[in-house]
Scaffold this motif. Structure first.
Motif, PDB file in Angstrom:
ATOM      1  N   LYS A  11     123.645  14.439  50.469  1.00 53.98           N
ATOM      2  CA  LYS A  11     124.188  14.967  49.219  1.00 53.98           C
ATOM      3  C   LYS A  11     124.923  16.264  49.539  1.00 53.98           C
ATOM      4  N   SER A  12     126.073  16.442  48.927  1.00 52.98           N
ATOM      5  CA  SER A  12     126.881  17.606  49.294  1.00 52.98           C
ATOM      6  C   SER A  12     126.731  18.789  48.329  1.00 52.98           C
ATOM      7  N   ALA A  13     126.292  18.509  47.091  1.00 55.19           N
ATOM      8  CA  ALA A  13     126.218  19.581  46.094  1.00 55.19           C
ATOM      9  C   ALA A  13     125.260  20.716  46.492  1.00 55.19           C
ATOM     10  N   PRO A  14     124.059  20.386  47.061  1.00 55.13           N
ATOM     11  CA  PRO A  14     123.165  21.487  47.452  1.00 55.13           C
ATOM     12  C   PRO A  14     123.804  22.427  48.478  1.00 55.13           C
ATOM     13  N   ALA A  16     127.050  23.010  48.742  1.00 51.68           N
ATOM     14  CA  ALA A  16     128.059  23.790  48.002  1.00 51.68           C
ATOM     15  C   ALA A  16     127.389  24.970  47.312  1.00 51.68           C
ATOM     16  N   ARG A  17     126.258  24.700  46.699  1.00 48.89           N
ATOM     17  CA  ARG A  17     125.535  25.724  45.961  1.00 48.89           C
ATOM     18  C   ARG A  17     125.077  26.848  46.890  1.00 48.89           C
ATOM     19  N   ARG A  19     126.259  27.636  49.906  1.00 49.62           N
ATOM     20  CA  ARG A  19     127.384  28.387  50.473  1.00 49.62           C
ATOM     21  C   ARG A  19     127.930  29.381  49.456  1.00 49.62           C
ATOM     22  N   LEU A  20     128.002  28.949  48.197  1.00 42.31           N
ATOM     23  CA  LEU A  20     128.508  29.839  47.152  1.00 42.31           C
ATOM     24  C   LEU A  20     127.590  31.041  46.959  1.00 42.31           C
ATOM     25  N   GLN A  21     126.288  30.777  46.961  1.00 38.63           N
ATOM     26  CA  GLN A  21     125.348  31.871  46.726  1.00 38.63           C
ATOM     27  C   GLN A  21     125.463  32.934  47.809  1.00 38.63           C
TER      28      GLN A  21
ATOM     29  N   VAL B 146     133.539  24.416  44.424  1.00 38.39           N
ATOM     30  CA  VAL B 146     133.329  25.733  45.044  1.00 38.39           C
ATOM     31  C   VAL B 146     134.450  26.752  44.807  1.00 38.39           C
ATOM     32  N   GLY B 189     124.434  13.881  43.286  1.00 41.69           N
ATOM     33  CA  GLY B 189     124.313  15.019  44.194  1.00 41.69           C
ATOM     34  C   GLY B 189     125.600  15.368  44.894  1.00 41.69           C
ATOM     35  N   ASP B 190     126.716  14.877  44.381  1.00 43.81           N
ATOM     36  CA  ASP B 190     127.999  15.178  45.008  1.00 43.81           C
ATOM     37  C   ASP B 190     128.876  16.100  44.175  1.00 43.81           C
ATOM     38  N   MET B 191     128.292  16.637  43.107  1.00 39.52           N
ATOM     39  CA  MET B 191     129.037  17.620  42.326  1.00 39.52           C
ATOM     40  C   MET B 191     128.032  18.671  41.879  1.00 39.52           C
ATOM     41  N   LEU B 192     128.443  19.930  41.881  1.00 37.93           N
ATOM     42  CA  LEU B 192     127.565  20.993  41.419  1.00 37.93           C
ATOM     43  C   LEU B 192     127.066  20.656  40.018  1.00 37.93           C
ATOM     44  N   ILE B 200     124.631  30.549  39.303  1.00 34.52           N
ATOM     45  CA  ILE B 200     125.501  31.352  40.166  1.00 34.52           C
ATOM     46  C   ILE B 200     126.311  32.367  39.350  1.00 34.52           C
TER      47      ILE B 200
END
Lengths: 86, 270
Positions: A11-14, A16-17, A19-21, B146, B189-192, B200
């Motif tokens: 899963k890529s969203a975690p 992204a989260r 890295r942003l934080q 992002v 799980g592929d989008m925030l 954030i």
């Protein structure tokens, strides 16, 4: 590519989260950045005198809101080095 | 005195103009007197999204430079008689916007309208800072992605430092409008997720606009989505956001959280 990797797609969203934080914690303190950089170097120098550390494993961040500023120092010491120190 | 709202984001292409048109129309559909102001001098598009591109005679820069009176530049919407547009100039550049001129225009509009909604250009330069300068309320448009979240964070910083409200030591009221949200992708799980972006950016949520063909269709025909198809999912979300902007305490429902087992199984293929 094995057939199992089809089911194990990360899963890529975690990511992204996370890295942003990290990034935004850094960018929000534009003013304090210089101080943090100086502190980081000096802290690194002191620790390096006693234990061997990886420069990338030392995180110094400054978090501030209206009431309080929090300086956070996170140093990861490799297992072998901490055994030697003990 | 009317309320001045800035619709801003930092990043381009996230839906500022679409949201300005939709929120403006939604408020006007509630019989509020609304003017939407395009601050994107040189790259105006609010006229096109509103379907008024062929009726532009004078613009914001003409008014500031004294070439036209303010009422001459205002375009009344053909569908809603309490909705007006003040277009940006297409031929001049942003240097023609002076702080004094903008202050005067906003001051005048506030006297005659309930809502003055300023559509900010992308970026953090003159046009964007002037669009937010006199705002009472900010709507920060963000995509669950992002680069958009990072730029929104930067814009929030500017809202808290470069606006008149901030300089007077007052608190700028900021709202997050999450656009192009795809519940299925977030679930995979592929989008925030909504909660990720909220955590954030830590400003309150005013609405979630689902990714939808209806938005493109509305801009194709030159109508705010709340007018083009009032029953569509994005239109409903904008109507609710407009009610929250008016101070109504309306809980935000996250799309996809009410999905039953049936749609969970069969929805994945979509």
């Amino acid at each position: 590519m094995s057939i199992f990797s089809l089911f194990r797609k990360q899963k890529s969203a975690p990511l992204a989260r996370e890295r942003l934080q990290v990034l935004l914690a850094h960018e929000r303190n534009g003013v304090g950045n210089e101080l943090v950089a100086v502190l980081r170097e000096e802290i690194l120098a002191v620790i390096a005198k006693h234990v061997q550390i990886d420069r990338d494993k030392v995180h110094v961040t400054m978090d501030s809101d209206e009431h309080v500023s929090l300086l956070e120092i996170d140093v990861e010491i490799p297992l072998s080095a901490s055994l030697r120190a003990a | 005195m009317g309320k001045v709202v800035v619709v801003t984001s930092g990043k381009g292409g996230v839906g500022k103009t679409t949201s300005t048109a939709a929120l403006g129309a939604a408020l006007a559909q509630k019989k509020e007197k609304v003017v939407v102001v395009d601050f994107d001098v040189g790259l105006r598009n609010l006229d096109l999204v509103m379907g008024a591109e062929r009726r532009v005679v004078y613009d914001l820069v003409n008014v500031i430079q004294g070439d036209a009176k303010l009422p001459q530049a205002l375009i009344r919407d053909k569908r809603l008689d309490t909705l007006f547009l003040l277009p940006a100039s297409q031929t001049r550049d942003k240097d023609n916007l002076t702080p004094e001129g903008v202050e005067w225009v906003i001051g005048e509009l506030k006297k005659h309208f309930d809502w003055v909604i300023c559509d900010s250009p992308a970026g953090i330069e003159r046009g964007a800072t002037l669009a937010m300068r006199h705002a009472d309320v900010a709507v920060v448009v963000t995509n669950p992605e992002v680069s958009s979240v990072r730029d929104s964070d930067r814009i929030i910083g500017l809202l808290d430092s470069k606006t008149l409200k901030a300089e007077r030591g007052e608190r700028m009221e900021k709202h997050l409008l999450l656009t192009r949200y795809d519940a299925a992708r977030a679930e995979r799980g592929d989008m925030l997720k909504v909660e990720d972006v909220l955590e954030i950016l830590s400003i309150p949520l005013i609405g979630i606009i689902p990714e939808s063909m209806d938005v493109l269709r509305a801009s194709n025909v030159g109508a705010p989505v709340t007018l083009a198809d009032a029953k569509s999912a994005p239109a409903m979300a904008y109507f609710e956001a407009a009610r929250r902007l008016c101070g109504e305490d309306l809980p935000v429902v996250v799309p996809g959280e009410k999905r039953g087992i049936f749609s969970k199984i069969f929805g994945r293929a979509a």
